[in-house]
Design an enzyme around this catalytic site. Sequence first.
Site, short mmCIF file in Angstrom:
data_model
loop_
_atom_site.label_atom_id
_atom_site.label_comp_id
_atom_site.label_asym_id
_atom_site.label_seq_id
_atom_site.Cartn_x
_atom_site.Cartn_y
_atom_site.Cartn_z
N ASP A 156 0.83 -1.21 0.00
CA ASP A 156 0.00 0.00 0.00
C ASP A 156 0.87 1.26 0.00
OD1 ASP A 156 -2.33 1.42 -0.05
OD2 ASP A 156 -2.83 1.11 2.06
N ASN A 166 -10.97 -2.46 -5.58
CA ASN A 166 -10.17 -1.50 -6.35
C ASN A 166 -10.83 -1.09 -7.68
OD1 ASN A 166 -7.02 -2.81 -5.13
ND2 ASN A 166 -8.06 -0.92 -4.52
C1 IPE Z 1 -5.45 -2.70 -0.41
O1 IPE Z 1 -5.07 -1.37 -0.57
C2 IPE Z 1 -5.45 -3.40 -1.74
C3 IPE Z 1 -4.14 -3.59 -2.35
C4 IPE Z 1 -2.99 -3.30 -1.81
C5 IPE Z 1 -4.16 -4.20 -3.66
P1 IPE Z 1 -6.15 -0.22 -0.73
O2 IPE Z 1 -5.40 1.05 -0.80
O3 IPE Z 1 -7.07 -0.53 -1.84
O4 IPE Z 1 -6.96 -0.36 0.65
P2 IPE Z 1 -7.90 0.69 1.40
O5 IPE Z 1 -8.88 1.19 0.39
O6 IPE Z 1 -7.02 1.78 1.91
O7 IPE Z 1 -8.49 -0.11 2.49
C1 IPE Z 2 -1.42 0.20 -3.43
O1 IPE Z 2 -1.17 1.56 -3.47
C2 IPE Z 2 -1.57 -0.41 -4.81
C3 IPE Z 2 -2.95 -0.81 -5.15
C4 IPE Z 2 -3.99 -0.77 -4.37
C5 IPE Z 2 -3.14 -1.30 -6.50
P1 IPE Z 2 -2.36 2.59 -3.52
O2 IPE Z 2 -2.71 2.85 -4.94
O3 IPE Z 2 -3.49 2.15 -2.67
O4 IPE Z 2 -1.67 3.88 -2.91
P2 IPE Z 2 -2.32 4.91 -1.89
O5 IPE Z 2 -2.83 4.12 -0.74
O6 IPE Z 2 -3.42 5.61 -2.63
O7 IPE Z 2 -1.20 5.80 -1.52
MG MG Z 3 -4.01 2.44 -0.72
#
Ligand code: IPE
Ligand code: IPE
Ligand code: MG
Length: 257
Positions: free
Chosen positions: A28, A76
């Site tokens: 994340d 997502n």
């Molecule tokens: C969790 O991260 C999913 C992945 C790392 C693929 P998100 O960024 O989507 O999670 P939330 O929305 O903060 O819970």
């Molecule tokens: C995790 O990074 C990757 C995926 C969920 C695909 P994020 O895209 O959630 O990055 P933040 O949380 O918005 O910084």
């Molecule tokens: Mg995220």
Amino acid sequence: MIQPVNYSTLPTDLHPKALPNHVAVIMDGNGRWATQRGMPRIAGHRQGAKTVKDLLRCCKDWGIGALTVYAFSTENWRRPMEEVTFLLRLFDRLLRRELAEMQREGVRIQFLGDLSPLPERLQDLMQEAMTVTHANQRVQFNVAVNYGGRQELVAATRHIAQQVACGALSLEQVDEESLSRALLTYPLPDPDLLIRTSGEQRLSNFLPWQLAYTELYFTDLLWPEFDRAAFHQALQWYQRRQRRFGGLAPTPLAQGS
Ligand code: IPE
Ligand code: IPE
Ligand code: MG
């Protein structure tokens, strides 16, 4: 003079016998990493892909048998279409570029999740990667794509209900083992260690059954910053845990046999 740590082999303060067999990662913070640098979010995903590649190689170098990463959740899809499209293209590109090397290095790749809504070309590529690397034994690499833990449990429940309905399984035979067998991670043992980057402290629908007794490690580092030194720290932390599983064993992992 302090010698820099050589991360190509297992750092000497880590005990091979007390390493996790299976590490799960919620990668994340890609978006925030890019935003902090005045770049578009997708630049963070590109950088994050490099991080996961090195972590996989690190697991292989250090003797960790299985790595399961959360790449795209069922939730997502709620992101802007351009970001979703970019991520799917990135998976496609990475798989094409890295498959031969993964094959050479003995990586067995598996995708966890409902792949059916993904572009057909990507599905074919994923299928090919799973087939080609099937017999590899050096390290198991699970990539959760369009994965949701609750959906996984619903599918497992349906599968079991069907088996009971057709008489292949009796009600008494429905137990933890039969449920585990119906999950996407079967026959892999549950993760010993979960790492989540970016300071968030939640599971976001990742492996709810499998993580029931896992050690949970949270770090403020953003995913593209999570390098071998950061993984080393997570493993040092893990080796200081006392895994009791409800019992009374007082020995930290690093002192165990
Ligand atoms: C969790 O991260 C999913 C992945 C790392 C693929 P998100 O960024 O989507 O999670 P939330 O929305 O903060 O819970
Ligand atoms: C995790 O990074 C990757 C995926 C969920 C695909 P994020 O895209 O959630 O990055 P933040 O949380 O918005 O910084
Ligand atoms: Mg995220």
